[in-house]
Design a protein around this motif. Structure first.
Motif, PDB file in Angstrom:
ATOM      1  N   ALA A  24       4.979  -1.726   8.654  1.00  0.00           N
ATOM      2  CA  ALA A  24       5.565  -2.386   7.473  1.00  0.00           C
ATOM      3  C   ALA A  24       4.503  -2.949   6.549  1.00  0.00           C
ATOM      4  CB  ALA A  24       6.507  -3.498   7.907  1.00  0.00           C
ATOM      5  N   THR A  26       1.650  -2.109   3.899  1.00  0.00           N
ATOM      6  CA  THR A  26       1.001  -1.100   3.061  1.00  0.00           C
ATOM      7  C   THR A  26      -0.218  -1.740   2.414  1.00  0.00           C
ATOM      8  OG1 THR A  26       1.373   0.545   1.312  1.00  0.00           O
ATOM      9  CG2 THR A  26       2.328  -1.630   0.980  1.00  0.00           C
ATOM     10  N   TRP A  27      -1.097  -0.926   1.908  1.00  0.00           N
ATOM     11  CA  TRP A  27      -2.338  -1.499   1.374  1.00  0.00           C
ATOM     12  C   TRP A  27      -2.948  -0.586   0.332  1.00  0.00           C
ATOM     13  CZ3 TRP A  27      -7.262   0.723   2.635  1.00  0.00           C
ATOM     14  CH2 TRP A  27      -7.177   1.821   3.509  1.00  0.00           C
ATOM     15  N   LEU A  37      -0.083  -5.623   1.729  1.00  0.00           N
ATOM     16  CA  LEU A  37       1.255  -6.091   1.372  1.00  0.00           C
ATOM     17  C   LEU A  37       2.168  -5.938   2.579  1.00  0.00           C
ATOM     18  CD1 LEU A  37       3.732  -6.829  -0.346  1.00  0.00           C
ATOM     19  CD2 LEU A  37       3.704  -4.505  -1.265  1.00  0.00           C
ATOM     20  N   LEU A  39       5.496  -5.620   3.623  1.00  0.00           N
ATOM     21  CA  LEU A  39       6.749  -5.273   2.936  1.00  0.00           C
ATOM     22  C   LEU A  39       7.946  -6.014   3.512  1.00  0.00           C
ATOM     23  CD1 LEU A  39       6.082  -1.457   2.659  1.00  0.00           C
ATOM     24  CD2 LEU A  39       6.369  -3.007   0.732  1.00  0.00           C
TER      25      LEU A  39
ATOM     26  N   ARG B 283      11.726  -3.160  -0.885  1.00  0.00           N
ATOM     27  CA  ARG B 283      10.452  -2.587  -0.436  1.00  0.00           C
ATOM     28  C   ARG B 283       9.866  -1.561  -1.394  1.00  0.00           C
ATOM     29  NH1 ARG B 283       9.903  -1.708   6.043  1.00  0.00           N
ATOM     30  NH2 ARG B 283      10.473  -3.801   6.707  1.00  0.00           N
ATOM     31  N   LEU B 286       8.426  -3.344  -4.318  1.00  0.00           N
ATOM     32  CA  LEU B 286       7.198  -4.065  -3.963  1.00  0.00           C
ATOM     33  C   LEU B 286       6.007  -3.113  -3.926  1.00  0.00           C
ATOM     34  CD1 LEU B 286       8.493  -6.490  -1.169  1.00  0.00           C
ATOM     35  CD2 LEU B 286       7.605  -7.143  -3.413  1.00  0.00           C
ATOM     36  N   GLU B 287       6.237  -1.923  -3.395  1.00  0.00           N
ATOM     37  CA  GLU B 287       5.142  -0.936  -3.366  1.00  0.00           C
ATOM     38  C   GLU B 287       4.753  -0.492  -4.763  1.00  0.00           C
ATOM     39  OE1 GLU B 287       4.035   1.758  -0.303  1.00  0.00           O
ATOM     40  OE2 GLU B 287       6.110   1.786   0.409  1.00  0.00           O
ATOM     41  N   LEU B 290       2.791  -3.156  -6.446  1.00  0.00           N
ATOM     42  CA  LEU B 290       1.400  -3.168  -6.000  1.00  0.00           C
ATOM     43  C   LEU B 290       0.601  -2.067  -6.697  1.00  0.00           C
ATOM     44  CD1 LEU B 290      -0.859  -4.223  -4.218  1.00  0.00           C
ATOM     45  CD2 LEU B 290       0.036  -2.847  -2.325  1.00  0.00           C
TER      46      LEU B 290
END
Lengths: 104, 336
Positions: A24, A26-27, A37, A39, B283, B286-287, B290
């Motif tokens: 869960a 992410t980067w 992050l 998530l 989610r 949010l991705e 980013l």
């Protein structure tokens, strides 16, 4: 049953302990630094270049001993310094639920 | 670039069908906004008289539909049918409500407003449906329009790749310069000061940004109503899309004007921190957020700007920002 409910004993980190990034999380990497992050909770973290270099490899399960070896080979540090820094980082990552730890 | 949005608010309940006949058209964030409700204070963004200008940018579609009440006394979504993203107080169109945002299992985002109803934003961001409660008395039509063009629209735009950041902005010779900061940090004041000097204000508090086209670089989409500016102060004079030249994070209560470099990871977090409606993101959003923030941090200069709030500081700020834009900013010194 009781043992399974006991939190992982961080002071018991040993070279055979394995660590991997939580799915869960992410980067993105920017100028060698990582922005993580979570998530699940919508929380963000940053890692410096050394931490980012380590994080890059955590898509798969790694032993602490192999990570220590990476640090020794890539940063001009002795084995003891590498181990202490590694344990500190892994504790932080685990504290923020960014990694999954497991004993070998 | 302008894959705009065509929004329609049409009341579908049996008592108000006549309202469908009246439509208002606006040009907002490179999109066409068509609504059965009259958005207060948005007349500065009315559709331009020139059909050529109106047709210059291609646009997609987002439709906002009011469907009327659901069966049952309450229309509140069942959290068990999705993932709860946020529950708590929220300010919508200047009023505080108890709100709840749920990602439903079909991918819709459901923004529930206690005592009123809920907005459902489609997975593609092309459709927003408002469902009122049977016992709803909390929101009149004007308030409904104001709310619809707030958080629900921001969520739809985010799902279309455009993020709105709490920032003020001015137009310089290099492009748009943005100022972000916590509430009370002075970003509106700064934009007002600079607007009275050499540069022109593009945004007071809300900056819509599009960073999806790497070849073009990040763009500020200027057609977004600024709630705290008067009709005459709205930036309708500006080009609809302006390249972003730089972004500064304000550090108030400093002794003197100074610039402090930021790493790209710090800059990314600064942008994330000031993205509007982000606490309602699921989610995938949010991705995308980013990615958006990282793209900005990669492509434009971002630094902290230390600002002492005293009379006559404007020219100093212009000089400092101009030096930064020219790549002449001194590095390394912390904010005094």
């Amino acid at each position: 049953v009781i043992a399974s409910k006991t939190p992982f004993d961080l002071s018991g980190l040993v070279p055979e302990t394995t660590v991997r990034a939580r799915p869960a999380v992410t980067w993105r990497e920017l100028d060698g630094e990582a922005v993580l992050l979570d998530l699940e909770h919508g929380r963000y973290f940053t890692l410096n270049r050394a931490g980012s270099r380590l994080w890059r490899t955590l898509g798969k399960r790694r032993t602490l001993s192999s990570l220590q070896q990476d640090l020794v080979e890539n940063f001009d540090v002795d084995a003891e310094t590498a181990w202490n820094d590694l344990v500190e980082l892994v504790r932080d990552l685990d504290h923020h639920a960014l990694v999954v730890l497991d004993r070998a | 670039l302008f894959e705009g949005v065509n929004m329609t608010i049409v009341r579908r309940d049996t008592t108000r069908d006549s309202r469908d006949a009246e439509k208002h058209q606006y040009r907002v964030v490179g999109l066409e906004l068509v609504t059965g409700l009259k958005a207060r204070d948005w007349s500065a963004f009315s559709r331009p008289t020139s059909e050529e200008a109106w047709k210059a940018a291609p646009f997609g579609t987002v439709e906002i539909v009011e469907s009327g009440p659901r069966a049952g006394a309450r229309a509140r979504p069942d959290v068990r049918s999705g993932v709860l993203l946020y529950r708590g107080p929220g300010e919508l169109a200047g009023d505080r409500f108890s709100i709840e945002c749920v990602r439903l299992t079909d991918g819709h985002l459901c923004l529930d407003i206690a005592g009123a109803g809920s907005f459902e934003i489609s997975p593609s961001g092309e459709r927003i449906v408002f469902r009122s409660y049977f016992d709803s008395t909390a929101i009149d039509l004007a308030k409904l329009a104001a709310i619809a063009f707030g958080a629900p629209l921001l969520l739809a735009l985010a799902r279309r790749g455009r993020f709105v950041v709490h920032a003020s902005a001015v137009l310089t010779d290099h492009g748009a310069v943005l100022f972000v900061g916590a509430s009370g940090s002075g970003k509106s004041t700064l934009a007002a000061i600079l607007d009275g000097l050499r540069w022109s204000r593009l945004a007071d508090d809300l900056a819509a940004l599009d960073a999806r086209a790497p070849a073009l670089g990040p763009r500020l989409l200027t057609r977004l109503p600024q709630p705290r500016l008067s009709f005459a102060q709205q930036p309708t004079w500006a080009p609809e899309s302006v390249p972003v030249a730089a972004l500064f994070a304000l550090v108030p209560r400093s002794d003197r004007v100074a610039l402090q470099p930021m790493t790209k990871s710090e800059a990314t977090l600064e942008i994330v921190r000031h993205t509007a409606a982000a606490r309602l993101f699921d989610r995938p959003l949010l991705e995308h957020q980013l990615d958006f923030a990282a793209a900005l941090a990669e492509t434009i200069p971002i630094a902290r700007l230390c600002v002492p709030w005293r009379t006559g500081v404007g020219p100093e700020l212009i000089a400092a920002v101009s030096r930064a834009l020219a790549g002449l900013a001194p590095k390394g010194s912390p904010c005094p």
